[in-house]
Design an enzyme around this catalytic site. Structure first.
Site, mmCIF file in Angstrom:
data_model
loop_
_atom_site.group_PDB
_atom_site.id
_atom_site.type_symbol
_atom_site.label_atom_id
_atom_site.label_comp_id
_atom_site.label_asym_id
_atom_site.label_seq_id
_atom_site.Cartn_x
_atom_site.Cartn_y
_atom_site.Cartn_z
ATOM 1 N N ASP A 1 -31.906 -6.854 -1.578
ATOM 2 C CA ASP A 1 -30.616 -7.436 -1.193
ATOM 3 C C ASP A 1 -30.259 -8.605 -2.122
ATOM 4 O OD1 ASP A 1 -28.363 -7.887 0.337
ATOM 5 O OD2 ASP A 1 -29.433 -8.233 2.217
ATOM 6 N N ASP B 1 -21.463 -3.242 4.149
ATOM 7 C CA ASP B 1 -21.980 -3.777 5.403
ATOM 8 C C ASP B 1 -21.237 -3.185 6.590
ATOM 9 O OD1 ASP B 1 -24.150 -5.277 4.786
ATOM 10 O OD2 ASP B 1 -23.130 -7.206 4.782
HETATM 11 C C1 DGJ Z 1 -26.910 -8.271 3.959
HETATM 12 C C2 DGJ Z 1 -27.161 -6.812 4.019
HETATM 13 O O1 DGJ Z 1 -26.049 -6.112 3.582
HETATM 14 C C3 DGJ Z 1 -27.532 -6.414 5.432
HETATM 15 O O2 DGJ Z 1 -27.710 -5.029 5.512
HETATM 16 C C4 DGJ Z 1 -28.777 -7.151 5.851
HETATM 17 O O3 DGJ Z 1 -29.864 -6.716 5.083
HETATM 18 C C5 DGJ Z 1 -28.567 -8.642 5.694
HETATM 19 N N1 DGJ Z 1 -28.084 -8.993 4.403
HETATM 20 C C6 DGJ Z 1 -29.841 -9.380 5.974
HETATM 21 O O4 DGJ Z 1 -29.726 -10.714 5.726
#
Ligand code: DGJ
Length: 721
Positions: A471, A541
């Site tokens: 991430d 997301d």
């Molecule tokens: C952003 C990501 O897109 C989410 O899926 C998740 O992993 C969060 N960060 C966790 O902080």
């Protein structure tokens, strides 16, 4: 195929459906002659036509006319007043350049791409060496032709062949002039939760620029540009797509000159960029892929998919069944207990899910966004049995285990920051902007890359981990590094990216059985560079099936479906506040790499059954998604419907998904016309009890019962005669 006509100094490059032609003109410059559908390699005609661009009056020498001829490398400070491709400043401050042909080679070798993502295999490579008239700067232009794909890969190398240092102020990867400006521009624009929307606009005179200054390719724009002929539609007409294999700050421009011709250029963003090139050094620019679409945007997309699958994504993963994951993030966020996770694992197994993914907050002392990034050791207060309790439970259930990292981030409240504040990107005396309460690690420093490598490597080595979610949750700002002197601060953004690539490279090499999935607050770094290391990237997301379906639709313009990781959430799941039937959630996520992010406890029995049968079907369906050709049948950026059809290469099987975004009363008929089928082959669509030829299904189509808001259909096509 590459051919050099020695007599006329013409280079002919060609793929299955395109020709790309350039020549060395009388002045010794490398001049573009043609790029488009296949043409005859007729030297007289090509040269006569290329000269047609010459300025009609006045001095006929090339220097005078260089503003109106097609340049393969735009110099700076001459009478070509377009944007330059490369700017080099010598020690005396002079920056003008005039690059002329020196030599070329044609080989089966791939050019040196040390440190950058690149194609893994090639066809033939043409390398053309140019030398600046005024200095010791040389530029090598590389063109890689792939015989089975309408993709041409380009980049350039800038070489300091003198004895003094020089400064690079701009180092793009390509320059290409078209004969006219009769195009529309296709971009993929967006924001967090709404990434990669298709936007088609006119290109007027002047410069249109797509770029990111965020330190990553970004949610806002994708490093892609399409040029569409005015009559180009989804399945007809000519178009060109340009994609960068780069994940950092970039620029791509389309410049329409006063002569109404268009020049496209692009590469590493020139803003914030400068690079000291010491004597004898070279600078390698990122690769760019040019894709020619002979029959519509769809044909271009299918070539992009073939290109990434055949040349960029690691062969171990590209066609393999990726694990169907259940990630707990949208269910628990930071607040989870080991007991809860064990329950999710048990329940996931009953649904036929392959892998449990432990997301954020398993490490350091992380209970919310404020702390611990950089401390990659297990929080045993939270996970009392360490990771092994979870891993063992996965194994008992016949499942695999995956884990989340944010390798580029650092929290000020972390052991790492307390010990090494100099590891963060920040400048003494300047208050850094916190975003999600975090800073970014200074990956221009080898010791920082090493430190994170050691920590992640330890976790991957100590535990049985099959998947890593990488991430990255903020943009870069207040750029400064104490690892470089004042005049080299412009190197930070690119060196940062090189550090990220190095870490990815070392980890993927050392742990080849771990599948890496890219993510940047969802789809904030979805590009051809990341696909080299991460065969799949989180689309967004949002798991809202209409919004994310649009994202999938836009992403498919220039990336393969299997690269787009698409999670199903439960009813009010991740970043959505409307209710979709489980069938629609699952159907849309099946046009990509299927995964879940839901609370297994919240599912109704009907939803459970839907998920179980979906996972059973996916054992077969993934083959079609990973290998097949995509045909986009209904465009959600133009209508309230979207429809995808994936057909295998032999055109024997197809799978279509139709989704309704908004029901329109009194529109009693919904017909779906298929593309991509074999005209004479008879297909059976069992859901509709229909048998018809590809021709009929294309021209008349099928009639579907009306769909209401957020409902969907799935159709399976099978050749029967
Ligand atoms: C952003 C990501 O897109 C989410 O899926 C998740 O992993 C969060 N960060 C966790 O902080």
């Amino acid at each position: 195929m590459i051919r050099f006509d020695k007599e006329h100094n013409i280079f002919y490059l060609s793929g299955p459906h395109y020709s790309y032609i350039m020549f060395v003109n009388e002045g010794g410059y490398l001049q573009g002659a043609y790029y488009g559908g296949k043409v005859d390699e007729d030297a007289q005609y090509i040269l006569r036509n290329a000269k047609r661009y010459n300025f009609p009056a006045g001095d006929l020498n090339y220097e005078y006319q260089c503003d109106c001829v097609a340049n393969e490398l735009a110099s700076y400070g001459r009478l070509d007043f377009h944007e330059p491709t490369v700017i080099v400043k010598r020690n005396d401050g002079a920056r003008m350049s005039r690059f002329k042909y020196v030599s070329h080679s044609i080989s089966e070798e791939l050019p040196d791409m040390t440190g950058l993502p690149h194609i893994r295999r090639g066809g033939q490579t043409l390398s053309i060496l140019l030398q600046d008239d005024f200095s010791d700067t040389r530029v090598q232009l590389n063109y890689i032709v792939l015989d089975d794909c309408d993709a041409l890969v380009r980049n350039l190398e800038i070489i300091n062949s003198g004895t003094e240092d020089m400064m690079l102020h701009k180092a793009f990867s390509y320059c290409l002039d078209f004969d006219d400006a009769n195009f529309k521009l296709l971009k993929l624009e967006g924001e967090w939760l709404t990434e990669r929307n298709m936007e088609i606009t006119d290109i007027g005179h002047g410069i249109t620029k797509i770029h990111s200054l965020r330190g990553k390719s970004s949610h806002q724009t994708s490093p892609f540009m399409g040029l569409l002929r005015p009559d180009c539609t989804e399945e007809a007409g000519e178009c060109f797509g340009i994609g960068l294999l780069y994940s950092g700050c970039y620029s791509m421009t389309a410049e329409v000159s006063s002569h109404s011709r268009v020049r496209v250029q692009g590469g590493i963003s020139e803003l914030e960029f400068c690079w000291k090139l010491a004597a004898g050094e070279k600078f390698i620019t990122p690769q760019t892929v040019f894709v020619y679409g002979s029959s519509g945007i769809g044909s271009m997309s299918r070539s992009f998919a073939d290109f990434y699958r055949g040349y960029v994504i690691h062969p171990k993963w590209v066609y393999a069944k990726r694990p169907v994951v259940n990630n707990h993030w949208s269910v628990t966020e930071f607040q989870f207990t080991e007991k809860e996770l064990l329950k999710i694992i048990d329940e996931s197994a009953k649904l036929g899910i392959d892998m449990f993914v432990l997301d954020d907050a398993w490490f350091g002392r992380r209970y919310d966004e404020h702390s611990s990034l950089g401390d990659w050791y297990v929080n045993e207060t939270k996970l009392k049995g360490g990771l092994n309790t979870l891993i063992d439970r996965c194994k008992q259930n016949g499942m695999k285990f995956g884990i989340w990292f944010e390798p580029e981030a650092i929290s000020e409240d972390s052991d790492l920051y307390r010990a090494h504040p100099e590891y963060a990107i920040r400048k003494a005396g300047v208050e850094p902007t916190r975003s999600r309460y975090q800073l970014v690690l200074d990956f221009t420093k080898p010791e920082v890359v090493d430190c994170i490598f050691r920590q992640i490597d330890k976790i991957l080595s100590d535990y049985d981990i099959s998947y890593l979610k990488w991430d990255m949750n903020r943009d870069l700002s207040e750029l400064y590094t104490d690892s470089l002197p004042a005049e080299r601060q412009g190197e930070i953004l690119h060196r940062y990216m090189l550090g990220v690539y190095e870490l990815l490279d070392r980890l993927t090499q050392k742990h080849p059985d771990v599948l890496f999935e890219g993510c940047a607050s969802g789809g904030g770094r979805f590009d051809g560079g990341m696909l080299y290391y991460c065969p799949q990237i989180q689309a967004s997301d949002t798991n809202d099936p209409w919004q994310r379906g649009k994202n999938q639709y836009g992403s498919s313009v220039c990336y393969p479906l299997s690269a787009v990781s698409c999670h199903v959430s439960d009813r009010e799941g991740c970043c959505q506040n409307r209710h979709f039937p489980m069938k629609t959630r699952c159907a849309i996520s099946s046009i990509g790499t299927l995964g879940y992010e839901f609370d297994t406890r919240a599912l109704t029995e009907e939803e459970r059954q839907e998920v179980i049968s979906r996972n059973a079907q996916w054992d077969e369906l993934y083959r079609l998604i990973n290998r097949g050709d995509l045909y986009r049948l209904m465009n959600p950026f133009e209508t309230d419907m979207m429809a995808f059809l994936v057909v295998d290469k032999a055109k024997q099987n197809g799978y279509a998904v139709v989704e309704c975004g908004k029901y329109t009363p009194n529109k009693y008929k919904l017909s779906l016309k298929f593309s991509g089928l074999q005209e004479d082959t008879v297909y059976e669509i069992c859901e509709l009890g229909i048998k018809a030829t590809g021709r009929t299904l294309h021209r008349i189509g099928v009639e579907l019962p009306r769909l209401h808001d957020y409902e969907s259909y799935e159709l399976h096509l099978k050749a029967v005669q």
